[in-house]
Design a protein around this motif. Structure first.
Motif, PDB file in Angstrom:
ATOM      1  N   UNK A  50       0.762  -1.241   0.000  1.00 53.81           N
ATOM      2  CA  UNK A  50       0.000   0.000   0.000  1.00 53.81           C
ATOM      3  C   UNK A  50       0.788   1.283   0.000  1.00 53.81           C
ATOM      4  N   UNK A  51       0.452   2.127   0.956  1.00 57.62           N
ATOM      5  CA  UNK A  51       0.931   3.509   0.999  1.00 57.62           C
ATOM      6  C   UNK A  51       2.446   3.648   0.938  1.00 57.62           C
ATOM      7  N   UNK A  52       3.175   2.680   1.482  1.00 57.38           N
ATOM      8  CA  UNK A  52       4.642   2.798   1.572  1.00 57.38           C
ATOM      9  C   UNK A  52       5.367   2.023   0.472  1.00 57.38           C
ATOM     10  N   UNK A  53       4.610   1.436  -0.442  1.00 53.12           N
ATOM     11  CA  UNK A  53       5.194   0.558  -1.472  1.00 53.12           C
ATOM     12  C   UNK A  53       4.978   1.193  -2.847  1.00 53.12           C
ATOM     13  N   UNK A  54       6.064   1.682  -3.431  1.00 50.30           N
ATOM     14  CA  UNK A  54       5.962   2.413  -4.696  1.00 50.30           C
ATOM     15  C   UNK A  54       5.398   1.567  -5.834  1.00 50.30           C
ATOM     16  N   UNK A  55       5.442   0.248  -5.694  1.00 47.03           N
ATOM     17  CA  UNK A  55       4.913  -0.637  -6.741  1.00 47.03           C
ATOM     18  C   UNK A  55       3.401  -0.857  -6.604  1.00 47.03           C
ATOM     19  N   UNK A  56       2.818  -0.405  -5.495  1.00 49.25           N
ATOM     20  CA  UNK A  56       1.384  -0.641  -5.245  1.00 49.25           C
ATOM     21  C   UNK A  56       0.535   0.428  -5.931  1.00 49.25           C
ATOM     22  N   UNK A  57      -0.638   0.009  -6.398  1.00 52.55           N
ATOM     23  CA  UNK A  57      -1.574   0.975  -7.005  1.00 52.55           C
ATOM     24  C   UNK A  57      -2.004   2.030  -5.997  1.00 52.55           C
ATOM     25  N   UNK A  58      -1.946   1.669  -4.721  1.00 56.42           N
ATOM     26  CA  UNK A  58      -2.410   2.579  -3.657  1.00 56.42           C
ATOM     27  C   UNK A  58      -1.247   3.303  -2.966  1.00 56.42           C
ATOM     28  N   UNK A  59      -0.096   3.345  -3.632  1.00 57.42           N
ATOM     29  CA  UNK A  59       1.076   4.042  -3.067  1.00 57.42           C
ATOM     30  C   UNK A  59       0.674   5.449  -2.647  1.00 57.42           C
ATOM     31  N   UNK A  60       1.158   5.882  -1.481  1.00 55.53           N
ATOM     32  CA  UNK A  60       0.833   7.194  -0.892  1.00 55.53           C
ATOM     33  C   UNK A  60      -0.682   7.354  -0.684  1.00 55.53           C
ATOM     34  N   UNK A  61      -1.339   6.222  -0.413  1.00 54.81           N
ATOM     35  CA  UNK A  61      -2.791   6.211  -0.155  1.00 54.81           C
ATOM     36  C   UNK A  61      -3.624   6.752  -1.311  1.00 54.81           C
ATOM     37  N   UNK A  62      -3.163   6.497  -2.557  1.00 59.20           N
ATOM     38  CA  UNK A  62      -3.941   6.918  -3.739  1.00 59.20           C
ATOM     39  C   UNK A  62      -5.290   6.224  -3.710  1.00 59.20           C
ATOM     40  N   UNK A  63      -6.328   7.032  -3.611  1.00 55.06           N
ATOM     41  CA  UNK A  63      -7.680   6.464  -3.547  1.00 55.06           C
ATOM     42  C   UNK A  63      -8.416   6.849  -4.820  1.00 55.06           C
ATOM     43  N   UNK A  64      -8.637   5.873  -5.687  1.00 51.26           N
ATOM     44  CA  UNK A  64      -9.307   6.121  -6.964  1.00 51.26           C
ATOM     45  C   UNK A  64     -10.447   5.119  -7.089  1.00 51.26           C
ATOM     46  N   UNK A  65     -11.202   5.255  -8.170  1.00 46.58           N
ATOM     47  CA  UNK A  65     -12.291   4.302  -8.403  1.00 46.58           C
ATOM     48  C   UNK A  65     -11.720   2.880  -8.446  1.00 46.58           C
ATOM     49  N   UNK A  66     -10.542   2.733  -9.046  1.00 44.75           N
ATOM     50  CA  UNK A  66      -9.922   1.416  -9.176  1.00 44.75           C
ATOM     51  C   UNK A  66      -9.457   0.884  -7.819  1.00 44.75           C
ATOM     52  N   UNK A  67      -8.797   1.729  -7.017  1.00 39.86           N
ATOM     53  CA  UNK A  67      -8.189   1.239  -5.768  1.00 39.86           C
ATOM     54  C   UNK A  67      -9.139   1.257  -4.570  1.00 39.86           C
ATOM     55  N   UNK A 177      11.114   2.352  -8.388  1.00 39.50           N
ATOM     56  CA  UNK A 177      12.170   2.814  -7.489  1.00 39.50           C
ATOM     57  C   UNK A 177      12.763   1.664  -6.706  1.00 39.50           C
ATOM     58  N   UNK A 178      13.079   1.919  -5.444  1.00 36.35           N
ATOM     59  CA  UNK A 178      13.703   0.851  -4.638  1.00 36.35           C
ATOM     60  C   UNK A 178      12.736  -0.304  -4.369  1.00 36.35           C
ATOM     61  N   UNK A 179      11.426  -0.043  -4.502  1.00 36.71           N
ATOM     62  CA  UNK A 179      10.428  -1.100  -4.259  1.00 36.71           C
ATOM     63  C   UNK A 179      10.579  -2.269  -5.225  1.00 36.71           C
ATOM     64  N   UNK A 180      11.226  -2.022  -6.366  1.00 36.49           N
ATOM     65  CA  UNK A 180      11.382  -3.123  -7.344  1.00 36.49           C
ATOM     66  C   UNK A 180      12.248  -4.254  -6.786  1.00 36.49           C
ATOM     67  N   UNK A 181      13.042  -3.936  -5.762  1.00 39.43           N
ATOM     68  CA  UNK A 181      13.921  -4.955  -5.181  1.00 39.43           C
ATOM     69  C   UNK A 181      13.372  -5.601  -3.913  1.00 39.43           C
ATOM     70  N   UNK A 182      12.188  -5.171  -3.453  1.00 40.97           N
ATOM     71  CA  UNK A 182      11.640  -5.774  -2.229  1.00 40.97           C
ATOM     72  C   UNK A 182      11.341  -7.255  -2.478  1.00 40.97           C
ATOM     73  N   UNK A 183      11.709  -8.134  -1.550  1.00 39.37           N
ATOM     74  CA  UNK A 183      11.493  -9.577  -1.755  1.00 39.37           C
ATOM     75  C   UNK A 183      10.077 -10.005  -1.341  1.00 39.37           C
ATOM     76  N   UNK A 184       9.085  -9.480  -2.050  1.00 40.29           N
ATOM     77  CA  UNK A 184       7.685  -9.713  -1.662  1.00 40.29           C
ATOM     78  C   UNK A 184       6.975 -10.708  -2.576  1.00 40.29           C
ATOM     79  N   UNK A 185       7.748 -11.503  -3.298  1.00 38.03           N
ATOM     80  CA  UNK A 185       7.155 -12.556  -4.137  1.00 38.03           C
ATOM     81  C   UNK A 185       7.472 -13.898  -3.491  1.00 38.03           C
ATOM     82  N   UNK A 186       6.458 -14.755  -3.444  1.00 38.08           N
ATOM     83  CA  UNK A 186       6.603 -16.060  -2.780  1.00 38.08           C
ATOM     84  C   UNK A 186       6.099 -17.145  -3.725  1.00 38.08           C
TER      85      UNK A 186
END
Length: 196
Positions: A50-67, A177-186
């Protein structure tokens, strides 16, 4: 509801996102349609914080119709369109914390002939080995957006815990950004349906 598959309860989704992304491995994702029931064993996931993950659609708490649905209770279904594909995510953060887990690949489990009708492939390994492939095979669509995985025709059921899982970088998010390297895939070690 099919007796064979029992949806996991609402409480299952109340684990922290990174834990839930691992807990989902080995579970069954099931879709009931008029044509029949299809299911796959979840063998690969990616977490988005979410808010802290630059790869997330909701990065910085982006609130849209989609998110919008990402801000709701965990266990909601977040589907979105990417190019010609629909992708499916499990909403995973507490209310107001827009986190989600992408279901990236499944191993076909039941209704395989129906899946092959929807997605004819020459190589069986290609049937559900990616997020757009699995949604087409299981007939997961934008109509599933906003429902819940514990009370709809698209649900997650208990499966078998994998013996071994691996963890690494997420795929296809080079501009994050740096989020591309986060090990969040399992993923389940050695499973042939892992996307890559």
């Amino acid at each position: 509801m099919n007796d064979k598959f029992i949806p996991l309860p609402k409480e299952f989704y109340q684990n922290p996102t990174l834990d839930l992304a691992k807990e989902l491995l080995g579970c069954l994702i099931v879709k009931e349609t008029n044509e029949g029931i299809t299911s796959g064993i979840i063998i690969e996931t990616e977490a988005y914080l979410g808010a802290v993950d630059q790869a997330a659609h909701s990065y910085q708490n982006r609130r849209t119709k989609r998110t919008e649905i990402m801000f709701h209770e965990p266990g909601h279904i977040y589907t979105y369109q990417m190019h010609t594909h629909c992708l499916v995510n499990v909403v995973s953060g507490p209310v107001g914390t827009p986190e989600a887990i992408l279901i990236r690949a499944v191993e076909p489990n039941s209704g395989i002939n129906l899946m092959l009708n929807r997605r004819p492939v020459t190589n069986f390994k290609n049937l559900t080995s990616g997020p757009g492939k699995l949604t087409k095979a299981l007939n997961i669509t934008m109509d599933d957006y906003g429902k819940t995985f514990y009370n709809s025709s698209l649900f997650i059921a208990k499966g078998k815990k994998p013996i071994s899982i691996e963890q690494g970088k997420r795929i296809g998010i080079d501009n994050a950004g740096e989020a591309k390297d986060y090990p969040y895939r399992f993923w389940v070690t050695g499973n042939p349906f892992v996307s890559r």
